[in-house]
Enzyme design. Structure first.
Site, PDB file in Angstrom:
ATOM      1  N   CYS A  36      35.801  29.431  20.408  1.00  0.00           N
ATOM      2  CA  CYS A  36      34.879  28.348  20.485  1.00  0.00           C
ATOM      3  C   CYS A  36      33.602  28.897  20.955  1.00  0.00           C
ATOM      4  O   CYS A  36      32.915  29.690  20.300  1.00  0.00           O
ATOM      5  CB  CYS A  36      35.133  26.872  20.919  1.00  0.00           C
ATOM      6  SG  CYS A  36      34.405  25.690  20.194  1.00  0.00           S
ATOM      7  N   HIS A  66      40.646  25.428  18.601  1.00  0.00           N
ATOM      8  CA  HIS A  66      41.347  25.313  19.631  1.00  0.00           C
ATOM      9  C   HIS A  66      42.343  24.251  19.615  1.00  0.00           C
ATOM     10  O   HIS A  66      43.001  24.254  18.302  1.00  0.00           O
ATOM     11  CB  HIS A  66      40.361  24.688  20.780  1.00  0.00           C
ATOM     12  CG  HIS A  66      39.662  23.256  20.405  1.00  0.00           C
ATOM     13  ND1 HIS A  66      38.205  23.312  19.783  1.00  0.00           N
ATOM     14  CD2 HIS A  66      39.950  22.214  20.519  1.00  0.00           C
ATOM     15  CE1 HIS A  66      38.030  22.220  19.710  1.00  0.00           C
ATOM     16  NE2 HIS A  66      39.013  21.299  20.209  1.00  0.00           N
TER      17      HIS A  66
END
Lengths: 250, 458
Positions: free
Chosen positions: A93, A194
């Site tokens: 991310c 994630h």
């Protein structure tokens, strides 16, 4: 055998349960009799090339990301040398974005990245949020899937000849258009996924451990299989979520 | 062209919709009328709120708003007829529904969703506002913490001149809002003996709101709530007006502390446990003070409070008991875990993880919860809900033996297994996320052990 992990900015970049990824790497190494040592490499710390077999960098909120961006530039050489020498890397991310060439924010300002991965990221005015399913082929002929969750405003545009981590089966991916997700350069992987990523995708944890062992000890290490029924069930549920509500589907 | 409908007609239509929703058994009908009137005429909410003779009081926080509002109701309900959204329907539609139902109410008492706060403050024009804390919560729904905090800052700036403000000084982002209004009441904890040895993993606002350097904590109490100071620029906790000292935790039964305020000082014993409930009591006391309540009314009100629904609720199920503690984000879940462990770590626990919108579709937060203190005492974990397997993994990789983990997605089957593992006379600890909590209460209710939430007495 011993594996040394460098965890970059664990006190700043930890927004999406990044410690879950570290816990999975540690336990899965320990269950095979290997010792995984995790060293924090944070603001002001030196990153010595050759010290680490695996680097991990997670995601943060904009504020925390801005706090580390300058410091990361000072570590750029260390990160690139570590990766070039064959250490594995996982960037998730926000950490993934920081490892590209550049990030253009909503005001049009360009922030430099450290160029481990061949891409540029441009902030969009809507966030891409939801469950994701990818299909990957990290080893020729070996097809695997990754299930996770994405939440990002950045549109990441890979160079045409760059290798993505996977193809989007369901979800947005790098830019919501190209069908490509993440990026791979050798043993370095970056992704928006994630969830955290590794508990429900244990094969990827084992792939990273294998690369890290190969970096430290050479050869092609074999990891004995583990009982992963619970991991498989969590993966299946997450994959179903991506199919029914990934990519903005409600 | 907009058709103008008289307010009275809108109210009648919306109330009828609420009764229909209950008849159709689709829910408590707690938001249906409000949604309808919101559609018919958004301005109707402003006019309904303006009809309350004493105006409204508004409470917001990531954690504790339902309990704080229930405590405030316990103080204020003795003297005033309240319009209070006690079931926790805290978006614009929930507030509208409560206003529609209010009839003869004198004072509005609303807990309000963090993201909905700016709009609700504009519409309700409150007499008093109490702001508790900001933690990371459902990033897939709210976005980043900083974004919510920015919304709060501009909402506070546009409050009516005569509105009073109470804020938690122990939260750096929230305490900073006191500087917007010099007459704000600032509450907080002053008892280093109740502090945590270090900042928790899930602490959020640990970098200075002014300069970005890491804060130094004299004492950290709950998440990043505490007595902080920036070593670089000197930014620190504002002076406190309403303070808890001499805190004594009594396991799962209660907590007592000395409440120090401009209106008086007294030892207070809550009938709910945990340091986080001290914060809720401080928030409720500060709000009541700013509305002019007498100090002895405040003490009596918070001491008589028992529990807000699903937040720390004991339900007897035949010859066994259930202890339900809602979990919804890392900071809140950490406090639930700490409170349970302080009361004697249970051998069996049922933990329920759903991933509907109200729970957060992104379940990664469970990896940021410090569940580890539960693990040494657990012999069986029943993981349930839509994401039961993910929860099982959280404990497996947290170090619980895989053989001690039962993954049972069906809430009803998990509840039965948990009860079976609980000896007669014993109490089963249940930690559900929001929609799992509602579903579990319904299951227990269908067996005749608990009343539906919309029938709860004030």
């Amino acid at each position: 055998m011993r594996i040394v992990v460098g965890h970059l900015y664990p006190d700043y970049l930890n927004i999406y349960a990044d410690r879950g990824n570290i816990a999975v790497l540690s336990r899965r190494a320990a269950w095979r009799g290997h010792e995984l040592e995790v060293r924090s490499v944070s603001v002001g710390d030196a990153l010595e090339p050759g010290e680490h077999d695996l680097l991990y960098i997670g995601g943060g909120q904009d504020r925390e990301q801005a706090l580390v961006a300058q410091d990361l530039l000072a570590k750029a050489g260390g990160v690139r040398e570590t990766v070039a020498a064959g250490a594995a890397l996982l960037a998730v991310c926000g950490g993934y974005q920081l490892l590209g060439r550049s990030y253009r924010d909503l005001h049009g300002a360009d922030l430099p990245g450290i160029g481990v991965f061949p891409f540029d990221t441009v902030a969009g005015d809507t966030r891409m949020i939801g469950d994701v399913l990818l299909e990957c082929e990290l080893e020729p002929g070996v097809h695997r899937t990754l299930a996770g969750f994405e939440n990002h405003a950045g549109r990441t545009h890979l160079d045409a000849d760059a290798e993505p981590l996977g193809r989007v089966v369901a979800g947005f991916g790098n830019d919501g258009e190209s069908g490509r997700e993440g990026c791979r350069v050798g043993r370095a992987l970056g992704t928006y996924l994630h969830g955290p990523l590794l508990p429900r995708n244990p094969w990827l944890a084992d792939w990273l451990l294998t690369q890290a062992l190969a970096h430290r000890h050479g050869g092609v290490p074999e990891l004995e299989p583990l009982a992963d029924e619970l991991e498989a069930e969590a993966h299946a549920v997450s994959a179903r979520r991506a199919a029914t509500r990934g990519g903005g589907r409600r | 062209m907009r058709v103008s409908i008289p307010l009275a007609a809108e109210i009648a239509v919306a109330r009828a919709a609420g009764r229909l929703s209950r008849l159709a058994r689709t829910g408590g009908g707690t938001t249906v009328p409000g949604k309808l009137i919101w559609k018919l005429d958004p301005g109707a909410i402003d006019r309904l709120a303006a009809r309350l003779p004493l105006g409204s009081a508004v409470i917001s926080a990531t954690n504790g708003k339902t309990t704080t509002a229930a405590m405030a109701a316990s103080i204020l309900g003795e003297r005033f007829r309240l319009a209070h959204n006690r079931s926790g329907a805290n978006l614009v539609s929930g507030v509208a529904s409560t206003l529609l139902d209010a009839r003869a109410a004198e004072l509005g008492l609303f807990e309000v969703d963090e993201a909905a706060l700016p709009e609700i403050l504009l519409r309700v024009k409150p007499k008093a506002v109490c702001l508790g804390n900001l933690f990371r919560d459902q990033l897939d729904r709210y976005g980043e913490l900083e974004h919510v905090a920015e919304g709060w800052r501009s909402a506070v700036r546009s409050l009516p001149e005569d509105a009073s403000l109470a804020v938690n000084g122990d939260d750096p982002q929230v305490g900073e809002l006191a500087r917007e209004r010099p007459d704000a009441l600032v509450f907080g904890v002053d008892d280093p003996s109740a502090a945590r040895p270090s900042l928790q993993h899930a602490a959020d606002s640990k970098y200075c709101v002014r300069c970005g350097a890491p804060y130094e904590y004299v004492a950290a109490y709950v998440g990043h709530l505490g007595d902080y100071r920036c070593p670089a620029c000197g930014h620190s906790r504002p002076p406190l007006n309403v303070v808890a000292r001499e805190i004594e935790l009594h396991g799962l039964d209660s907590v007592s502390f000395e409440l120090v305020s401009p209106a008086g000082t007294s030892v207070v014993r809550l009938r709910v446990p945990g340091l986080y409930n001290v914060y809720n009591a401080l928030a409720a006391a500060s709000l009541a003070l700013s509305l002019g309540a007498a100090f002895d009314e405040i003490v009596a009100g918070i001491e008589s409070f028992t529990a807000a629904f699903g937040r720390f609720e004991r339900i007897s199920v035949g010859d066994r008991g259930l202890l339900i503690l809602l979990i919804k984000n890392p900071a809140g879940a950490n406090e639930a875990v700490r409170t349970i462990v302080d009361g004697g770590a249970p051998a069996t626990a049922v933990i329920a993880l759903n991933d509907a919108i109200a729970d957060g579709r992104d379940v990664s937060w469970i990896w940021d919860v410090d569940f580890e203190p539960l693990i040494p005492g657990l012999t069986r974990l029943v993981a349930t809900g839509d994401r039961a397997a993910e929860l099982g993994l959280r404990f497996k990789y947290g170090g619980l033996d895989a053989g001690a983990i039962d993954v049972v997605p069906s809430l009803e089957a998990a509840l039965d297994l948990g009860l079976e593992l609980t000896p007669p006379g014993g109490e089963l600890v249940v930690l559900p996320t929001y929609t799992a909590m509602l579903a579990l209460r319904q299951i227990v209710g269908e067996r005749g052990f608990v009343r539906p939430y919309w029938e709860r007495a004030a």
